[in-house]
Design a protein around this motif. Structure first.
Motif, PDB file in Angstrom:
ATOM      1  N   THR B 184       0.828  -1.201   0.000  1.00 22.89           N
ATOM      2  CA  THR B 184       0.000   0.000   0.000  1.00 22.89           C
ATOM      3  C   THR B 184       0.856   1.243   0.000  1.00 22.89           C
ATOM      4  O   THR B 184       0.539   2.245  -0.633  1.00 22.89           O
ATOM      5  CB  THR B 184      -0.938  -0.006   1.214  1.00 22.89           C
ATOM      6  N   MET B 185       1.974   1.160   0.724  1.00 24.97           N
ATOM      7  CA  MET B 185       2.888   2.303   0.775  1.00 24.97           C
ATOM      8  C   MET B 185       3.436   2.577  -0.627  1.00 24.97           C
ATOM      9  O   MET B 185       3.531   3.728  -1.055  1.00 24.97           O
ATOM     10  CB  MET B 185       4.024   1.952   1.730  1.00 24.97           C
ATOM     11  N   LEU B 186       3.805   1.512  -1.334  1.00 24.84           N
ATOM     12  CA  LEU B 186       4.330   1.672  -2.693  1.00 24.84           C
ATOM     13  C   LEU B 186       3.293   2.367  -3.566  1.00 24.84           C
ATOM     14  O   LEU B 186       3.600   3.306  -4.297  1.00 24.84           O
ATOM     15  CB  LEU B 186       4.676   0.294  -3.262  1.00 24.84           C
ATOM     16  N   GLY B 187       2.051   1.904  -3.445  1.00 21.95           N
ATOM     17  CA  GLY B 187       0.997   2.564  -4.205  1.00 21.95           C
ATOM     18  C   GLY B 187       0.856   4.018  -3.796  1.00 21.95           C
ATOM     19  O   GLY B 187       0.732   4.902  -4.634  1.00 21.95           O
ATOM     20  N   GLY B 188       0.921   4.267  -2.491  1.00 19.97           N
ATOM     21  CA  GLY B 188       0.759   5.619  -1.974  1.00 19.97           C
ATOM     22  C   GLY B 188       1.816   6.569  -2.505  1.00 19.97           C
ATOM     23  O   GLY B 188       1.536   7.740  -2.783  1.00 19.97           O
ATOM     24  N   VAL B 250      -1.777   2.471 -10.479  1.00 18.72           N
ATOM     25  CA  VAL B 250      -1.143   1.439  -9.667  1.00 18.72           C
ATOM     26  C   VAL B 250      -1.517   1.630  -8.197  1.00 18.72           C
ATOM     27  O   VAL B 250      -1.841   0.673  -7.493  1.00 18.72           O
ATOM     28  CB  VAL B 250       0.388   1.465  -9.855  1.00 18.72           C
ATOM     29  N   ALA B 251      -1.493   2.901  -7.752  1.00 16.20           N
ATOM     30  CA  ALA B 251      -1.842   3.179  -6.355  1.00 16.20           C
ATOM     31  C   ALA B 251      -3.228   2.635  -6.035  1.00 16.20           C
ATOM     32  O   ALA B 251      -3.444   2.022  -4.989  1.00 16.20           O
ATOM     33  CB  ALA B 251      -1.796   4.674  -6.090  1.00 16.20           C
ATOM     34  N   PHE B 252      -4.168   2.861  -6.951  1.00 12.32           N
ATOM     35  CA  PHE B 252      -5.519   2.363  -6.696  1.00 12.32           C
ATOM     36  C   PHE B 252      -5.604   0.854  -6.921  1.00 12.32           C
ATOM     37  O   PHE B 252      -6.338   0.165  -6.227  1.00 12.32           O
ATOM     38  CB  PHE B 252      -6.514   3.092  -7.592  1.00 12.32           C
ATOM     39  N   ALA B 253      -4.833   0.370  -7.899  1.00 11.44           N
ATOM     40  CA  ALA B 253      -4.909  -1.055  -8.240  1.00 11.44           C
ATOM     41  C   ALA B 253      -4.447  -1.925  -7.078  1.00 11.44           C
ATOM     42  O   ALA B 253      -4.952  -3.029  -6.899  1.00 11.44           O
ATOM     43  CB  ALA B 253      -4.072  -1.344  -9.483  1.00 11.44           C
ATOM     44  N   VAL B 254      -3.495  -1.412  -6.291  1.00 10.09           N
ATOM     45  CA  VAL B 254      -3.036  -2.181  -5.143  1.00 10.09           C
ATOM     46  C   VAL B 254      -4.192  -2.430  -4.188  1.00 10.09           C
ATOM     47  O   VAL B 254      -4.343  -3.505  -3.630  1.00 10.09           O
ATOM     48  CB  VAL B 254      -1.894  -1.443  -4.421  1.00 10.09           C
ATOM     49  N   LYS B 255      -5.055  -1.445  -4.038  1.00  6.78           N
ATOM     50  CA  LYS B 255      -6.154  -1.583  -3.086  1.00  6.78           C
ATOM     51  C   LYS B 255      -7.279  -2.470  -3.619  1.00  6.78           C
ATOM     52  O   LYS B 255      -8.006  -3.064  -2.845  1.00  6.78           O
ATOM     53  CB  LYS B 255      -6.721  -0.193  -2.755  1.00  6.78           C
TER      54      LYS B 255
END
Lengths: 500, 526
Positions: B184-188, B250-255
């Motif tokens: 999540t941090m990576l996406g953030g 990607v940030a949203f895709a992680v979630k």
């Protein structure tokens, strides 16, 4: 001799004079009272408060001290909001470190010698305060040496553990080598330009033809000395060993104050010597003799990457924070690499955040280590349940160091990266951001040890007195407060980002 | 409703609850649960009041005037920041047809998960404090209309999740917690960089007539506010805009989690306690798809149109891959986790169609997946509480042993499979109708329809393995549902059944906004 000028100059360096006076007071008091040394830290605190007060009064002044009338600009010492800001940072750090020393068991064990201890701390303060305002190569060198010599002694001061002497010795050897190199660089620069005043060097660089290769050589040599103090890669090798071996209050002090001074010195050195003018957008137009930007970006990326990657493997809490502080030095240098006013104020804000969160983290670790010198990562297992009053603030500091909102660390990082993006250095920002993801891993590992792991021995809550709790909670509170209401603090920093 | 800060209360009442929970003395530990229940009940009531007062004809999306229950206060204002002009950030909340269903969904899920948390034994104080913090952050994300605020809430969600999985989870909890955290941090980080890039690309005119960079999402959607030389400005042709879109995605895709960023989900679910699984699947996964609808699509309509096929493709991969992986599981909870991945694929596919039908289906599917998966995880939790195992092959014939329980299971399973008459069917049908109507993604949509078949396969097979047949000797003592469990399952079942027959309850809320969003994406920058 121009006495009016001398009078003005003396009034401009009043904070330094005040520190020097209190240094002597501490020494004298130590000589007079053989038995009762309890008052010494309080004298130090009073001295720092008075000095801080003087600095605040003189906050708005932009002037220089000890200028020779025949010269066109600047003397030995610059007095401007920038230097006042860093002086405040140094004084604030010193105040916290004095509280640190008062509750540290290591320092209590050398109670008899506490007069020397505080005198040396004042020596460091004097050196650092001169560093942040020096605009003459001679004064730069002298102030760096004053800082270094005091800190060499302090690093090995307690003599309680083998590591202690090792730390001191390593620090001296690395330190004197790099300051020798720096002095060599200074002499070459003097030889090229014929002056030691930074402003005069600036005009010499703009007007006369100078051998670029020799110049770059001298600049890199000077950078070695400052890079050593900043623990920038590849001059960082001393950092983990010294941080691990030195008494904790000194480790904390070295990781914050001496970095602040070195950083301010580097900023001023670049700004006064190599900037031809500042353009309308606040970017610095550099004299094209040396590519500072590339050098700083490369150093900063290596510093943060190496610091973060090495921190992943650390088992000792002090070493872990040492590598984390190397990584943070990388972010700080990155802000400088933008070479713009926005970048400088971002660095200054970042430093303030770094001050609170790093000192806070060290403070908690010191309180833990007061219990039988426990400094291993496994010693904080289960801390979240046995002593939540330590674990919760430590978690806040770690979250802030990792740069997660709503903390001051996040605001500072955001401000910094915004400055870098504004300069169109997007690839650099991406690398820096990926670095913060790496850093999250080791900070969260500490959280894991505190909250997820079970302690092996019977859990006894760590006893903490009210004073220490109060300091830790104030620091943690500030970290969160400035993470949400950062209006005034950014404005203050922005107003302080003015160099002579 | 004028002047009543309903959205602020929705967002911050859990924070007040958290403070109360932390201040309660150890002797009053039982009151912690009641505080949490009170907070989530108030939220549920407020959300229902909000829906009752909701103006169905107001579109929102990109138009500030048709947003509802707006609250806007200057949070940060610093004049004359070195050559950047004024730095300002607003505390800006508002609701439209895209967020209203999800706000309702999260209040329902948090309310029900509170009952599921009733049996938490390990330091309930810490647990409920984290639970409430998570609740506040989730609300904040759904309601924020300022990117900075959105991001702060988004990141605040991380820590409570980390602790909830890590402290109260199962045997491999630490691994799962750190994996969740890092992903999540990576996406953030990608979101952060896009946010800063957008900030420097657009300006808004302040009340005093000066121009200032802005984090205001609605201003960022307005193409006329962009600077010609802004790095992410549509007027400045370069690849960064494209890169920023990918980064944000990607940030949203992680979630969501979208393949290939999904691997944290099964680990986190298996290790999380039941109520956290319920919240994770019921609410948190929607944040990803909501973020795409709220931020990616309207701010980058041009790139969205360009990449719709790929979004659809990843949706289909999610559907098929999730279903196949679910089929191979031996652990009941892992099976549900993979089925979640599969069902979120429908949402992606519906969004990729860029049609009203598809978007309606996608948002409705978010709501339905929230309620149905919450039921499924509760069902797994109930059996795990009794048997302390989740092995699919260890059970059998529970229908005889626990008939009421099996009744609920059947409803939930058939809703997940998409049986007509239950809510899951409506949204899946809308998604497929929407996607099928678009020439370019018709082929992949047809592949995606395999998901229905596979879904029926693993669900019915599970039903057969666990609930049909004869009961093994060791499970003869299992008891049927108690009152607390009924309290959790009955409301969800009612929602699933009612929305299956009368989907317009939910669809009417979102239609106006969805139409306006579809128009906006189709016409802007064309």
């Amino acid at each position: 001799m121009d006495f009016a000028n001398l009078h003005l100059s003396l009034s401009n360096i009043l904070p330094e004079i005040s520190i020097a006076v209190f240094l002597m007071l501490v020494v004298i008091f130590d000589l007079i009272s053989h038995e009762n040394k309890k008052l010494i830290p309080y004298i130090s605190l009073i001295g720092l408060l008075i000095t801080g007060f003087i600095v605040i009064i003189k906050m708005g002044i932009t002037d220089s001290a000890f200028a020779v009338p025949s010269m066109n600009a600047g003397g030995m010492v610059a007095v401007d909001p920038f230097s006042s800001y860093f002086k405040l940072v140094i004084i604030l750090t010193s105040i916290i470190v004095i509280f640190f020393s008062m509750s540290s068991k290591e320092i209590k064990d050398i109670y008899k010698r506490s007069g020397e201890y505080y005198a040396l701390i004042f020596g460091m303060i004097l050196g650092m305060m001169l560093m942040v305002s020096a605009v003459d190569l001679i004064l730069i060198y002298l102030s760096v040496e004053l800082l270094s010599l005091s800190s060499y002694v302090l690093a090995g001061f307690t003599k309680l553990r083998d590591r202690n002497s090792e730390a001191s010795l390593k620090y001296i050897i690395y330190g004197s080598a790099s300051s020798g190199i720096m002095l060599f660089g200074i002499s070459v620069l003097y030889g090229l330009t014929g002056t030691t005043n930074l402003f005069e060097i600036n005009s010499a660089l703009q007007t006369t033809q100078i051998n670029v290769f020799t110049l770059s050589f001298s600049i890199i040599l000077i950078f070695v000395g400052l890079g050593f103090k900043l623990s920038a890669v590849p001059f960082h090798f001393w950092t983990p060993d010294v941080y691990e071996g030195a008494p904790l209050p000194i480790t904390a002090y070295l990781s914050v104050a001496s970095k602040a001074a070195a950083l301010a010195l580097l900023i001023r050195f670049i700004h006064s010597t190599f900037v031809s003018y500042v353009n309308d957008n606040g970017f610095w137009e550099m004299i094209t003799v040396f590519d500072w930007q590339t050098l700083l970006i490369v150093i900063s990326l290596f510093t943060m990457t190496l610091g973060n990657l090495t921190a992943l493997w650390q088992k000792n809490l002090k070493r872990l924070l040492a590598y984390s502080s190397i990584a943070h030095a990388g972010y700080l240098i990155l802000g400088l690499a933008v070479l713009s006013n926005a970048g400088i104020s971002a660095v200054m804000l970042y430093f303030l955040a770094y001050l609170f969160m790093n000192l806070g983290a060290f403070y908690v670790i010191m309180l833990i280590s007061n219990d039988n010198y426990k400094e291993n990562i496994n010693d904080i297992n289960g801390l979240g349940f046995s002593s939540p009053l330590l674990a919760v603030p430590l978690s806040i500091f770690l979250v802030s160091l990792a740069g997660i909102p709503p903390t001051f660390g996040f605001v500072a990082k955001l401000n910094l990266f915004a400055a870098v993006i504004d300069a169109n250095l997007i690839t650099v920002v991406i690398i820096a951001l990926l670095n913060t993801v790496v850093s999250v891993y080791y900070y969260s590992r500490l959280l894991k040890h505190m909250y997820f792991n079970k302690s092996e021995d019977t859990v006894t809550p760590i006893k903490v007195n009210k004073m220490d709790s109060a300091i830790v909670f104030i620091l943690a509170g500030l970290v969160v407060f400035f993470g949400i209401f950062f209006n005034n603090i950014i404005e203050f920093v922005k107003n302080s980002a003015q160099l002579l | 409703m004028q002047g009543f800060p309903i959205l602020t209360i929705l967002t911050f009442i859990p924070i007040i609850g958290m403070i109360i929970v932390l201040l309660l003395p150890k002797s009053a530990e039982n009151n912690v649960k009641y505080t949490t229940l009170a907070v989530t009940s108030i939220q549920l009531v407020l959300a229902i009041v909000m829906i009752l007062n909701f103006d169905y004809s107001a579109a929102g999306v990109f138009d500030v005037n048709s947003f509802q229950f707006i609250e806007k206060v200057r949070w940060i204002q610093i004049p004359d920041v070195a050559f950047l002009g004024t730095l300002k950030i607003d505390y800006f909340l508002g609701v439209d047809g895209l967020s209203a269903p999800l706000v309702l969904l999260s209040t329902i899920i948090f309310f029900i998960a509170t009952f599921s948390s009733w049996t938490i034994k390990k330091s309930p104080k810490g647990y409920f404090a984290m639970y409430l913090l998570l609740n506040a952050a989730t609300m904040g994300v759904f309601l924020s209309l300022d990117f900075f605020l959105f991001f702060v809430f988004w990141e605040v969600m991380l820590l409570p999740m980390y602790f909830l999985i890590g402290i109260w989870g199962g045997p491999r909890k630490e691994y799962a917690a750190i994996k969740f955290f890092i992903y999540t941090m990576l996406g953030g980080v990608f979101m952060l960089i896009t946010m800063i890039g957008l900030y420097f690309s657009a300006t808004e005119i302040l009340a005093d007539g000066t121009q200032a960079y802005t984090f205001n999402l609605l201003t960022l959607m307005d193409q006329s506010s962009y600077l010609t030389d802004g790095i992410l400005s549509p007027l400045n042709p370069n690849n960064w805009r494209f890169m920023a879109y990918i980064g944000l995605f990607v940030a949203f895709a992680v979630k969501i989690p979208m393949f290939p960023f999904h691997t944290w989900l099964p680990d986190a679910h298996v290790e999380a306690p039941t109520p956290i699984s319920v919240v994770l699947a019921g609410v948190l996964l929607k944040l990803g798809t909501y973020g795409i609808l709220r931020i990616s699509f309207p701010i980058f309509p041009d790139i969205t149109r360009e990449l719709m096929w790929y979004i659809g493709l990843f949706g289909v991969i999610n559907i098929v891959y999730g279903a196949l992986a679910a089929m191979a599981q031996k652990d009941y909870k892992k099976l549900i986790a993979y089925s979640s991945i599969s069902h979120m694929g429908y949402v992606l596919l519906g969004m990729a169609s860029l049609t009203s039908t598809g978007f309606n289906g996608a948002i409705f599917q978010m709501f339905n997946h929230g309620t149905i998966t919450a039921m499924l995880f509760l069902i797994v939790g109930i059996i795990y509480d009794r048997a302390h195992t989740r092995g699919l092959y260890e059970f059998g014939g529970l229908a005889n042993q626990m008939p009421i329980y099996t009744g609920f299971v059947t409803v939930a399973f058939f809703a997940a499979v998409g049986l007509p008459g239950l809510s899951g069917w409506v949204s899946e049908a809308l998604v497929f109708v929407g996607a099928f109507g678009v020439e370019s993604i018709r082929t992949i949509t047809m592949i995606g329809m395999l998901g229905i078949l596979l879904g029926a396969g693993y669900m019915l097979w599970t039903l057969q393995r666990v609930y049909l047949g004869t009961v093994p000797e060791k499970w003869k003592q299992l008891k049927d549902l108690d009152g607390r469990e009924l309290t959790m399952l009955i409301p969800l079942t009612i929602i699933v059944v009612v929305l299956g027959s009368f989907p317009s309850f939910m669809l009417d809320i979102m239609t106006t906004s969805v139409n306006s969003l579809v128009d906006f994406i189709a016409t802007t920058l064309n």
